[in-house]
Design an enzyme around this catalytic site. Structure first.
Site, PDB file in Angstrom:
ATOM      1  N   GLY A  15       0.712  -1.135  -0.079  1.00  0.00           N
ATOM      2  CA  GLY A  15      -0.218  -0.067  -0.054  1.00  0.00           C
ATOM      3  C   GLY A  15       0.871   1.208  -0.020  1.00  0.00           C
ATOM      4  O   GLY A  15       2.136   1.058  -0.080  1.00  0.00           O
ATOM      5  N   GLN A  16       0.179   2.464   0.012  1.00  0.00           N
ATOM      6  CA  GLN A  16       0.910   3.629   0.038  1.00  0.00           C
ATOM      7  C   GLN A  16       1.773   3.862   0.994  1.00  0.00           C
ATOM      8  O   GLN A  16       2.932   4.108   0.815  1.00  0.00           O
ATOM      9  CB  GLN A  16      -0.123   4.790  -0.106  1.00  0.00           C
ATOM     10  CG  GLN A  16       0.329   6.385  -0.379  1.00  0.00           C
ATOM     11  CD  GLN A  16      -0.435   7.210   0.273  1.00  0.00           C
ATOM     12  OE1 GLN A  16      -1.489   7.349   0.921  1.00  0.00           O
ATOM     13  NE2 GLN A  16      -0.181   8.511  -0.196  1.00  0.00           N
ATOM     14  N   TYR A 147     -15.036   3.729   7.786  1.00  0.00           N
ATOM     15  CA  TYR A 147     -13.731   3.557   8.118  1.00  0.00           C
ATOM     16  C   TYR A 147     -13.408   4.374   9.475  1.00  0.00           C
ATOM     17  O   TYR A 147     -12.752   3.474  10.227  1.00  0.00           O
ATOM     18  CB  TYR A 147     -13.002   4.457   7.030  1.00  0.00           C
ATOM     19  CG  TYR A 147     -11.596   4.375   7.298  1.00  0.00           C
ATOM     20  CD1 TYR A 147     -10.608   3.552   6.943  1.00  0.00           C
ATOM     21  CD2 TYR A 147     -11.274   6.047   7.258  1.00  0.00           C
ATOM     22  CE1 TYR A 147      -9.313   3.691   7.052  1.00  0.00           C
ATOM     23  CE2 TYR A 147      -9.716   6.146   7.305  1.00  0.00           C
ATOM     24  CZ  TYR A 147      -8.906   5.179   7.238  1.00  0.00           C
ATOM     25  OH  TYR A 147      -7.518   5.143   7.420  1.00  0.00           O
ATOM     26  N   LYS A 151     -11.856   2.629  12.935  1.00  0.00           N
ATOM     27  CA  LYS A 151     -10.606   3.162  13.558  1.00  0.00           C
ATOM     28  C   LYS A 151     -10.712   3.777  14.873  1.00  0.00           C
ATOM     29  O   LYS A 151      -9.988   3.492  15.599  1.00  0.00           O
ATOM     30  CB  LYS A 151      -9.907   4.637  12.734  1.00  0.00           C
ATOM     31  CG  LYS A 151      -9.697   4.229  11.353  1.00  0.00           C
ATOM     32  CD  LYS A 151      -8.144   3.386  11.593  1.00  0.00           C
ATOM     33  CE  LYS A 151      -7.711   2.582  10.357  1.00  0.00           C
ATOM     34  NZ  LYS A 151      -6.709   1.755  10.426  1.00  0.00           N
TER      35      LYS A 151
HETATM   36  N1  SER Z   1      -6.204   9.232   3.908  1.00  0.00           N
HETATM   37  C1  SER Z   1      -7.379   8.375   4.726  1.00  0.00           C
HETATM   38  C2  SER Z   1      -8.644   8.450   3.988  1.00  0.00           C
HETATM   39  O1  SER Z   1      -8.937   9.578   3.058  1.00  0.00           O
HETATM   40  C3  SER Z   1      -7.545   9.099   5.878  1.00  0.00           C
HETATM   41  O2  SER Z   1      -6.997   8.259   6.891  1.00  0.00           O
HETATM   42  O3  SER Z   1      -9.400   7.609   3.755  1.00  0.00           O
END
Ligand code: SER
Length: 322
Positions: A15-16, A147, A151
């Site tokens: 990943g990034q 998301y 988290k």
């Molecule tokens: N870069 C992430 C997103 O945009 C944020 O943690 O989902």
């Protein structure tokens, strides 16, 4: 006193953040001591050949156990996750990967008494009712994305393992991460990376958030530094564990476009917000990272002008090679 890290597993290494983190950890700890793990996405040659590489689905605990045992792993950087925009398209998958994956990693670490686990969090833990400028370290956390929900739950779960089992779990709330090596996959802050590629390739970008949208961002070298620094901090100095606010820079999409224009004068940008605007609007504009500064000496190096200059210099070389 913190125990020493010797043998590392990085999940989400394709990943990034994972790809650049793996390269940096391999330099620091030796290539053979950093196992990169990816799932579907093909690794770059550098990642695959620069040290051990394993295929791994974090949803399957046995696969994690096998890799940890085979390589005698003592520390896991658990970077595998579904980001915010894809998470809204596929909320069930986001829950399974983000929560299931983290739970499996923590259990494997607990059962084998590993030295340390890094579990990244995000500005997505904040919701529309969080003070936005800046977001404090400990406001009520009521995110409106799946998301963000995973988290917040991940931070709480990590802190629970610290308290209940004495496992050394640490994490930071990453802002949007800007980088030139690997593209981000399915986040809301992706526009701040895409804009550079489009500016250099086409001289034009259609941005999916409004011009006045301000979000917290960070350049990759600072992101890697923060990740390594928090993992090397003296455990006795830590009051927080899995939820450190982390600030780099904050700017609007329009300010970013203006900064790019200083280097590419003909660059134009238009703004056509899509569903990701709602996600962006639910996140804060700035972050108060006093706890990270006090507990482990956090200090970012890059601001908007220096990041933009460096991005354009790296990306123009990369784009001219292909
Ligand atoms: N870069 C992430 C997103 O945009 C944020 O943690 O989902």
């Amino acid at each position: 006193m913190s125990k020493n890290i010797k043998k590392i597993l990085v999940t989400g290494a394709v990943g990034q953040i994972g790809s650049e983190l793996t390269a940096s950890l391999r330099k620091r700890y030796g290539p053979q001591n950093v196992v990169a793990a990816g799932h579907h996405t093909e690794p770059s040659e550098a990642l695959r050949d620069g040290g051990p590489f394993e295929r791994l689905d974090v949803k399957d605990k046995e696969q994690i156990e096998r890799v940890v045992d085979r390589h005698n792993i003592d520390t896991i950087f658990h970077m595998a996750a579904i980001l915010s925009a894809v998470g809204e398209e596929r909320p069930q998958l986001a829950w399974q990967v983000n929560m299931g994956g983290l739970y499996n990693v923590l259990e494997v670490a607990r059962e084998r008494n590993l030295v340390r686990v890094f579990s990244p969090s995000s500005i997505a833990v904040f919701g529309p009712d969080t003070p936005a400028d800046p977001a404090p370290q400990a406001p009520p956390l009521r995110p409106t994305t799946m998301y963000g929900v995973t988290k917040v739950a991940g931070e709480l779960l990590g802190d629970y393992y610290v308290r209940r089992f004495g496992l050394d779990v640490r994490g930071v709330r990453y802002p949007g991460i800007i980088s030139s090596e690997t593209l981000p996959g399915g986040g809301t802050t992706d526009y701040a990376v895409e804009i550079f590629y489009e500016a250099l390739r086409r001289g034009h970008y259609t941005c999916f958030v409004r011009e006045d949208t301000v979000l917290p961002m960070m350049y990759m070298p600072d992101c890697i530094q923060a990740t390594i620094d928090v993992m090397q901090a003296d455990r006795d100095r830590l009051i927080h564990h899995c939820d450190f606010n982390l600030a780099g820079m904050s700017f609007s999409a329009g300010e970013l476009a203006q900064e790019i224009k200083k280097h590419i004068p003909n660059f134009t940008c238009e703004y056509i917000p899509d569903k990701r605007q709602d996600i962006a609007d639910s996140w804060p504009r700035r972050i108060d990272d006093t706890a990270a500064r006090n507990e482990w000496g956090w200090k970012p190096l890059y601001d908007l002008p220096s990041m933009t200059e460096d991005m354009i210099s790296h990306l123009s070389k990369k784009i001219s090679r292909v």
